[in-house]
Design an enzyme around this catalytic site. Sequence first.
Site, PDB file in Angstrom:
ATOM      1  CB  ALA A  61      -0.897   0.004   1.231  1.00 22.55           C
ATOM      2  N   GLY A 102       0.632  -5.738  -0.062  1.00 24.39           N
ATOM      3  CA  GLY A 102      -0.096  -5.717  -1.320  1.00 24.39           C
ATOM      4  C   GLY A 102       0.789  -6.075  -2.508  1.00 24.39           C
ATOM      5  CD  GLU A 105      -2.614  -9.021   0.106  1.00 21.02           C
ATOM      6  OE1 GLU A 105      -2.479  -7.780   0.144  1.00 21.02           O
ATOM      7  OE2 GLU A 105      -3.506  -9.627   0.719  1.00 21.02           O
ATOM      8  CD  GLU A 125      -0.518  -7.058   4.672  1.00 19.98           C
ATOM      9  OE1 GLU A 125       0.202  -7.980   5.117  1.00 19.98           O
ATOM     10  OE2 GLU A 125      -0.551  -6.748   3.469  1.00 19.98           O
TER      11      GLU A 125
END
Length: 699
Positions: A61, A102, A105, A125
Amino acid sequence: MTAQYQVDGDVAIITLNNPPVNGLGLSTRLGITDGMAQANADAAVKSIVITGAGKAFSGGADIKEFGSPKAGQEPNLLSVITVLENSAKPVIAAIHTVAMGGGLELALGCHYRVAAPGTSVALPEVKLGLIPGAGGTQRLPRVLGVEAALNMIVSGEAIKSEMLAMLPGQKLFDKLSVSAETLAAEALAFARSVADVRPLPLVRDLKCKHPLGDAYFQFARNMVKGMSKNFPAPAKCVDIVEIATKKKFDDGMAAERDIFLNLMLTSESKALRHLFLAERAASKIPDVPSDTAQRAIDSIAVIGAGTMGGGIAMNFLNAGIPVKMLEMKQEALDRGVATIRKNYEAQVKKGKLKQDKYDQRMALLTTTLSYDDLNGTDMVIEAVFEEIGVKEAVFKELDRVMKPGAILASNTSTLDVDKIASFTKRPQDVVGLHFFSPANVMKLLEVVRGKETAKDVMATVMTVAKKIRKTAVVSGVCDGFIGNRMIEQYGRQGGFLLDEGCTPAQVDKAMEKFGMAMGPFRMGDLAGNDIGWAIRKRRYQEKPNMKYSKTADLLCEKGRFGQKTGAGWYDYVAGKRDAIPNAEVVAMIEEHRKALGITPRKISDEEIVQRLVFSLVNEAAHILEEGIANKASDIDIVYIFGYGFPAHRGGPMNYADQVGLFNVVQAMNRFALNPLDDANFWKPAPLLARLAAEGKTFN
Ligand code: NAI
């Protein structure tokens, strides 16, 4: 857009380019979906490589978007990943340096992954009180196996790509490139080799099971419970990975979303996200631009080889910066060096430090008895006795010998840095560097900015702090700076609580239950009760009208200074840190209470916590208003990193914000009515009163 599109023959290449770590902000996400559309529309393109420019594949992020509406704006990360999965042409992630959160991911949404060795791979996270929110919890167990994946998700720690590639049966990486340099070419070749494969492999289609099933997850749950008592996220990591093994992929994704959104709303996650941003913000000084030219600091001198001097020296040795230590006598130098050796040797024994590293560090340390030997060093940190006369003598010598432009720092904990600066003809080069004990361990550094401290000196010491891995917070000059000025009020409240009916153990237990690393009395015993005693004696002169409990003075009159004398508020057994309640101390408190004519009352844990924490908050509000601290979040950092305030509360200011400043003020008004407390102190600081009235917060 912060992602570029190019075509190399029959392969399209989408390069994330959002420095410093290719954060997946809106413009990067748009760049990816645009690139995907172009590539799929171009008949000449057979496969698509996604990679990152510069120093990362992607760090996840974009923190610039944290908490802003842009973070969720479409295409959000989940939508981007769906675009990748649904691509008619194979998508290959070419991963290097950093693939986190992210970023990982995103890679898991690609059909194939080629990684360079040395890549740090993580789903961090949990460190923000969350679980991964873009499929990480459902896809990682499918490619790594349940145990390895859960371990990464619960710990949030990074693992190197070459280690992951060795896991039996892993499907995270389809290929490990020979080196980082050859990644691009190898990824291109790989992309060509799979151009015609159909159907395209999807991580979501892989099986996810643990051979022990429920038993394994029960075991994992028990492990996690012990590690994370104040945080809900780690247990949720276990739940969601278990779901990955039991439910269909899409149901798992929906569960991940639910848990993620619920965790976002918890006070613990809010606190951790606040601290994450606060730590980054702490290094920024409002009137010192980030491009301020800095002075080169390649060597330092430390004056005084005592408790603090030795610890301070170790920080620099650890960072590979040569240190020259100066003392008045050879014995003192020898003692100081021996302590440093002892500390390092303990680390070597525990396997935390390699022998050759230890040797390298010690080789950087030299000693001297003569100030004239210091003239080559770029910065000096003084850590001599806390007496203004001694500081004067030292700074006059430093002024005489240090080269022009050298930074002259003092580790004073209570003296006036402006006064110390005035002993030199170069007050612009003088700054306070207030380390916390043990200085080689504690992360906090208060940088005390004098009236005349030059901006480039401030910029330089903030960089130096980073180099020695400290979290630096700027404080203006005042008695006690940010942290100790606040703790004085906290200690005063602790004293009143004893007079009114508490035992030290009761107060400590309440605060430790709240989450403090140590209650106030155990902390006093650790720091030395004589320190507070000396400060109070000064206060009795300076502020004769200020109300104090005399209990701590009575304790000190008995010579019970704390751990160092084997006895303080508690008893201590040599070599152990356990605080053992002492009946005589309790009797002493009771007698004193009787002498004051006070009938003890039962005080609730809630009152204990509120009085102690809100005393910090009220003093902090004065500190903010006076400009001693630049921002409320700096105060939170000071308390988390320097005073053992619980991270899950986000610091005293964040805690007050969460309680609501209106409620905080109401409580203070109530405390002011207690005749045994200090009504004057509980008058809410004007800033606090104003924010509360306007329904605002500190942060
Ligand atoms: P310490 O007593 O352990 O060490 C002081 C050292 O300075 C001694 O080794 C002494 O021989 C040496 N010294 C004294 N006068 C000197 C001179 N004129 N030239 C060269 N060396 C001289 O004291 P400690 O605890 O290390 O404190 C040092 C400074 O750090 C003080 O200003 C103190 O307020 C500050 N400080 C202490 C903290 C603590 O927890 N002990 C925490 C933060 C700051």
